[in-house]
Scaffold this active site. Structure first.
Site, PDB file in Angstrom:
ATOM      1  N   TRP A 102      47.308  39.451   7.811  1.00  0.00           N
ATOM      2  CA  TRP A 102      47.294  37.927   7.725  1.00  0.00           C
ATOM      3  C   TRP A 102      48.448  37.208   8.572  1.00  0.00           C
ATOM      4  O   TRP A 102      48.038  36.343   8.953  1.00  0.00           O
ATOM      5  CB  TRP A 102      47.401  37.714   6.229  1.00  0.00           C
ATOM      6  CG  TRP A 102      46.288  38.086   5.440  1.00  0.00           C
ATOM      7  CD1 TRP A 102      45.881  38.960   4.564  1.00  0.00           C
ATOM      8  CD2 TRP A 102      45.030  37.336   5.694  1.00  0.00           C
ATOM      9  NE1 TRP A 102      44.790  38.980   3.970  1.00  0.00           N
ATOM     10  CE2 TRP A 102      43.936  38.057   4.602  1.00  0.00           C
ATOM     11  CE3 TRP A 102      44.728  36.241   6.317  1.00  0.00           C
ATOM     12  CZ2 TRP A 102      42.834  37.657   4.306  1.00  0.00           C
ATOM     13  CZ3 TRP A 102      42.949  35.912   5.995  1.00  0.00           C
ATOM     14  CH2 TRP A 102      42.403  36.460   5.364  1.00  0.00           C
ATOM     15  N   ASP A 167      53.732  32.531   3.440  1.00  0.00           N
ATOM     16  CA  ASP A 167      52.358  32.580   3.038  1.00  0.00           C
ATOM     17  C   ASP A 167      52.633  33.544   1.650  1.00  0.00           C
ATOM     18  O   ASP A 167      52.964  34.752   1.803  1.00  0.00           O
ATOM     19  CB  ASP A 167      51.697  33.387   3.963  1.00  0.00           C
ATOM     20  CG  ASP A 167      50.192  33.342   3.296  1.00  0.00           C
ATOM     21  OD1 ASP A 167      49.893  33.281   2.205  1.00  0.00           O
ATOM     22  OD2 ASP A 167      49.381  33.903   3.969  1.00  0.00           O
ATOM     23  N   LYS A 191      43.955  34.175  -5.998  1.00  0.00           N
ATOM     24  CA  LYS A 191      44.436  35.476  -6.178  1.00  0.00           C
ATOM     25  C   LYS A 191      45.490  35.494  -7.644  1.00  0.00           C
ATOM     26  O   LYS A 191      44.988  36.122  -8.631  1.00  0.00           O
ATOM     27  CB  LYS A 191      45.477  36.036  -5.313  1.00  0.00           C
ATOM     28  CG  LYS A 191      44.865  36.097  -4.033  1.00  0.00           C
ATOM     29  CD  LYS A 191      45.620  36.658  -2.836  1.00  0.00           C
ATOM     30  CE  LYS A 191      44.609  36.453  -1.376  1.00  0.00           C
ATOM     31  NZ  LYS A 191      43.662  37.647  -1.433  1.00  0.00           N
TER      32      LYS A 191
END
Length: 362
Positions: A102, A167, A191
């Site tokens: 990511w 993040d 999530k």
């Protein structure tokens, strides 16, 4: 309905009490005679929802007054573009610590907008000090928990006053953090916060309002600040469920309560893997994630058999990411302890059926 345990990396398991409340209120929210999905985002009932969600998040994370809480769309992936558009400033330079898939994607998008210095990390995640970063950097970006690789920061970088951007999609609310150490925190909800469709950004006020005039209106943070995250129609139902999740977190000991449970769950699974002669985990112990735990055997055939049998036993979405293979169990806040215990019992049973095959012997 058969019981299953959902180990998906996202969209992920939600707390059962939250789902039951959604079901109960689906046709008639708070006496309105309408579903939340039907309410105008300008209505009083929805304004109470979005304001309540912000208040709860501020309380749970102890967010200082000098930070704005924004509810956005486009997932964490849109933040890969919004962040450099808003924060790069006159120097047009930022540092990105690359620890996994990511962060690589974040670098790729930011590189379309400015000059990005990459700081590549080995398999473990070392501590960083201000000497590791560019003096001219407008910000330093990290991915604080790597969903695919199963790694995490245990010590956040010391940036020497450069705003730290993180993040936190896959571990927000899983353990206490000091929000004041960051310039900007962002997280896709799907999530640990709620369903897909809403992204939370926690932005220090002095970083807002620096986007160039050429930046599209919908990509400026100040647009959302000035309009209470309702410049256009927000993802109303997702924000409603997010608020219910925050209420559930508060009722279950807050973030400290989540951390205690998460450490117990992760400890159970890591112990099972470490003591096994069949399964292994590739992550250095100091960098192991509490949320996403990859594991594997030395045989693709055995991995396949494990996944087939696991699914028949009600363990869903244990297949590892396609880029790494093997298996992965995501133990987000809503994964009950009984789910991890059941998985560990199954893993031990499976290993016994395989004759305790050592990964060294394959």
């Amino acid at each position: 309905m058969k019981q299953v345990f959902n180990f998906s990396a996202g969209p992920a398991v939600l707390p059962r009490p939250v789902l039951e409340k959604v079901q109960k209120e689906l046709l008639n929210y708070s006496g309105t005679g309408m579903s939340v999905m039907e309410l105008s985002h300008r209505s009083g009932p929805f304004e109470e929802i979005i304001q309540g969600a912000e208040t709860l998040l501020r309380e749970l994370m102890d967010i200082p007054e000098e930070y704005e809480v924004l509810f956005l769309q486009g997932g964490a992936s849109l933040q890969f573009s919004m962040i450099p558009m808003n924060l790069l400033g006159e120097h047009g330079v930022a540092d990105y610590v690359v620890t996994g898939s990511w962060s690589k994607k974040a670098v790729k998008e930011a590189g379309k907008i400015g000059t990005i210095h990459q700081i590549k990390s080995p398999g473990d995640i070392p501590a960083y000090t201000k000497e590791d970063f560019s003096p001219e950097a407008s910000y330093v970006h990290i991915t604080s928990n790597n969903t695919i690789e199963g790694t995490r920061y245990t010590t956040y970088p010391e940036t020497g006053g450069i705003p730290l951007v993180a993040d936190m999609s896959s571990h927000i609310l899983s353990e206490p953090i000091d929000v004041s150490s960051f310039g900007l925190i962002y997280a896709g909800a799907q999530k640990n916060l709620g369903p897909s469709g809403v992204t939370v950004a926690i932005v220090r006020k002095d970083l807002i309002g620096k986007a160039p005039e050429t930046c599209p209106t919908m990509l400026k943070y100040e647009t959302y600040v000035e309009n209470g995250s309702m410049f256009n129609t927000p993802p109303t139902f997702a924000i409603y469920v997010l608020k219910l999740v925050l209420e559930w977190v508060k009722e279950n000991g807050g973030v400290a309560g989540m951390e205690a449970l998460n450490r117990e769950k992760a400890g159970l699974l890591y112990s099972c893997i470490d003591e096994s002669s069949l399964f292994s985990n590739p992550v250095p112990e100091a960098s192991r994630s509490l949320m996403n735990i990859p594991f594997t055997t030395d045989s693709d055939e055995v991995n396949k058999l494990f996944l087939e049998q696991a699914k028949r036993r009600g363990f869903e979405f244990l297949k590892g990411h396609r880029s790494v293979g093997g298996m992965r169990a995501s133990l987000y806040n809503a994964m009950p302890l009984e789910g991890v215990r059941a998985l560990v019992d199954f893993m031990k049973e499976f290993e016994a059926d395989q004759g305790g095959t050592s990964h060294v012997d394959h």
